[in-house]
Design a protein around this motif. Structure first.
Motif: not given
Lengths: 347, 347
Positions: B291-295
């Motif tokens: 999953l492309t996501c934000f960290r």
DNA sequence: CTGAAAGCGCTTACAG
DNA sequence: CTGAAAGCGCTTACAG
């Protein structure tokens, strides 16, 4: 609103009467009580807890200590928040408040607990994640603070505990697998000294031996109880000379990593390797193939935990006379697709 | 060990001197101090907090209020436990302890907070999960308790807040998708009145309009922020007349349910539908396609939150003069495989 | 039914 | 450098 003095002055009565009215003492004129209650509500007065505690020698607060270690943060999966609701439903009946005490991960849990206890912030404690040897138990016993442990411990001879039925789960998992023809059954255990790992393996070992299958230490895989640990466990499984046909996980989230690693090697969980997880968590509910695992109600566990604690507190024991005994908390099997296949029996 | 009286008698000095020695006051003979410290250690004496609090008017305890609602339990994914470690690393420097205050789900959060504040159990509060209109903020302002909110609110004009960069995330997600040819981009928002949902949609809307794409309310899907919600969101997406080619999730765990529902319909995430999640959590790290996501670092967020709170407390403000301002907490994009394909541009 | 007073365990001016 | 005393905000015998 500063304190009871202000409220008393405002009503032009003594602070003693205000206190009695607020605390529901019987010997107060009903009209007076009404006036006091109304004024308190209006002015937002609530008794300062330090004053009360000092006078009464109790705080009406129960502490739940949790180790906020990196491991716990990744694994706990809101286990504690789930238990909290049950605890609070019991405590609310006695106007007891629950606070959670997260032990910093760079502080020794024993020292932390000592400090919290000595400061008398709470009337009673719940400790969790009990280690095989857990000095916190001796500490609490000596401090004569009512407490209960969520988890057994070798140190727990003078403690009341509640614990999940790890033996029962291991036993049922093993028997379910044996019934489907499995003989080489692996198991994962935590890499820490937490006591539940030992109990889990004991249950596993005992169940195997009851069915005449010798215990093979190489099938006991020590890894972290996380997805990464599951990945690692699969990796180790695949390296074993005679590969097991089934694996029992002590923590359901491990299944995510385990599945991943298996699939990378073309090994299909539920077809080439049977998998049984432990507690069913919302996270793993969408795994494919669905995971056979064990379920329980965290709320109900919290309720029982709360009742057991109160049974150990003199002020409340009378209401919970049936709840004083050590308890093994049962879990219910939730069949999935991860362990449905039969193993061909060797000729 | 009962109290300071006992310790003083045991040492045959006055309680005043014991207190001064223990609290590191300068005007104590070094030899006396040594004796006091040694005896306290030996006898396990620690000052009773109620006594101290009453005298000093402060408790040296900071409260972190969390709503232990069913939603939070399923979703929070140990967000709070993660933030806790950062908070504690700041508080430890000032010997402040952190306690977590879980609001029972059958109690009104406003009433709960009122009670906790009035009892003066804590010197300052951190509240989270701020609602669009949040009366707790007015309550804390009026009570003149130092506090900070984790999350913006329309009520927060007189509060200091820190919040995740929801606009930034929405904007970057939209722009990333637009760059790959997407025009119909759906977004999920929580079904509750939590303020972050509004901010997320505003960022999304604004980014779309900047690129000349009209806002279509039918692409805003209100679901629970859980795997089940993700499943439901996918279901609704599939029913839309002109099916979107991409979806932005406000909560990464939703991806698990979303993937499942999509696959049931033969729609492949990352090939037929681009997916971008929000915060990367250990749980979703093993999703396939990734999953492309934000960290972000929960620890660092906790540190900043702690510093900001102390900047608002007169006793500590001097050490944190640069930390008093409202803060938008940045997140870092973690590219995955769930949004890599290009959409063919219509002729 | 109400008020005046004691005292819970501390810390901190104040005197010496 | 140390001790004696006041007082933080309450609750609760005790007297009336």
């Amino acid at each position: 609103m500063k304190g009871i003095r202000q409220l008393a002055d405002h009503l032009d009565i003594s602070i003693g009467t205000v206190s009695r009215a607020l605390n529901g003492k019987p010997d107060v004129n009903e009209e007076t009580r009404r006036r006091v209650l109304a004024a308190a509500e209006e002015l937002g007065y609530v008794a300062n807890q330090s004053g009360r505690s000092l006078r009464q020698g109790e705080t009406k607060v129960i502490g739940l200590m949790i180790a906020s270690s990196k491991e716990t943060v990744e694994n706990a999966d809101n286990f504690f928040l789930g238990v909290t609701s049950g605890l609070q439903s019991v405590f609310a009946r006695h106007k007891l408040d629950l606070i959670m005490l997260p032990c910093p991960n760079d502080e020794d849990p024993h020292e932390y607990l000592k400090r919290m206890v000595a400061r008398r912030i709470v009337d009673a404690m719940i400790i969790s994640e009990t280690q095989r040897i857990d000095r916190r138990i001796d500490l609490l016993s000596r401090a004569k603070i009512p407490f209960i442990t969520l988890g057994r411990s070798l140190s727990a001879s003078n403690a009341t505990w509640i614990d999940l039925d790890f033996e029962g789960v291991a036993k049922r998992a093993v028997e379910r697998l044996i019934a489907r023809g499995h003989r080489r059954i692996a198991i994962t255990v935590p890499s820490s000294e937490i006591n539940l790992g030992y109990i889990f393996v004991e249950g596993y070992r005992h169940a195997l031996e009851q069915h005449g299958i010798p215990f093979d230490p190489s099938l006991v895989i020590r890894v972290k109880s996380s997805e990464q640990g599951g990945y690692q466990a699969a990796h180790e499984l695949l390296l074993l000379e005679e590969r097991p046909t089934a694996v029992i996980l002590i923590y359901e989230l491990m299944a995510i990593g385990l599945y991943r690693r298996l699939m990378e090697s073309g090994v299909m969980p539920g077809r080439d390797l049977a998998v049984i997880g432990f507690r069913d968590a919302p996270r793993s509910r969408f795994l494919q193939p669905s995971l056979t695992c064990f379920r329980m109600s965290l709320h109900d566990l919290g309720v029982k935990l709360g009742r057991m604690l109160l049974a150990n507190m003199p002020a409340y024991a009378e209401f919970y006379s049936g709840d004083g005994r050590n308890t093994i908390w049962p879990l219910e099997l939730v069949p999935g697709e991860s362990d449905v296949f039969q193993v061909a029996v060797k000729a």
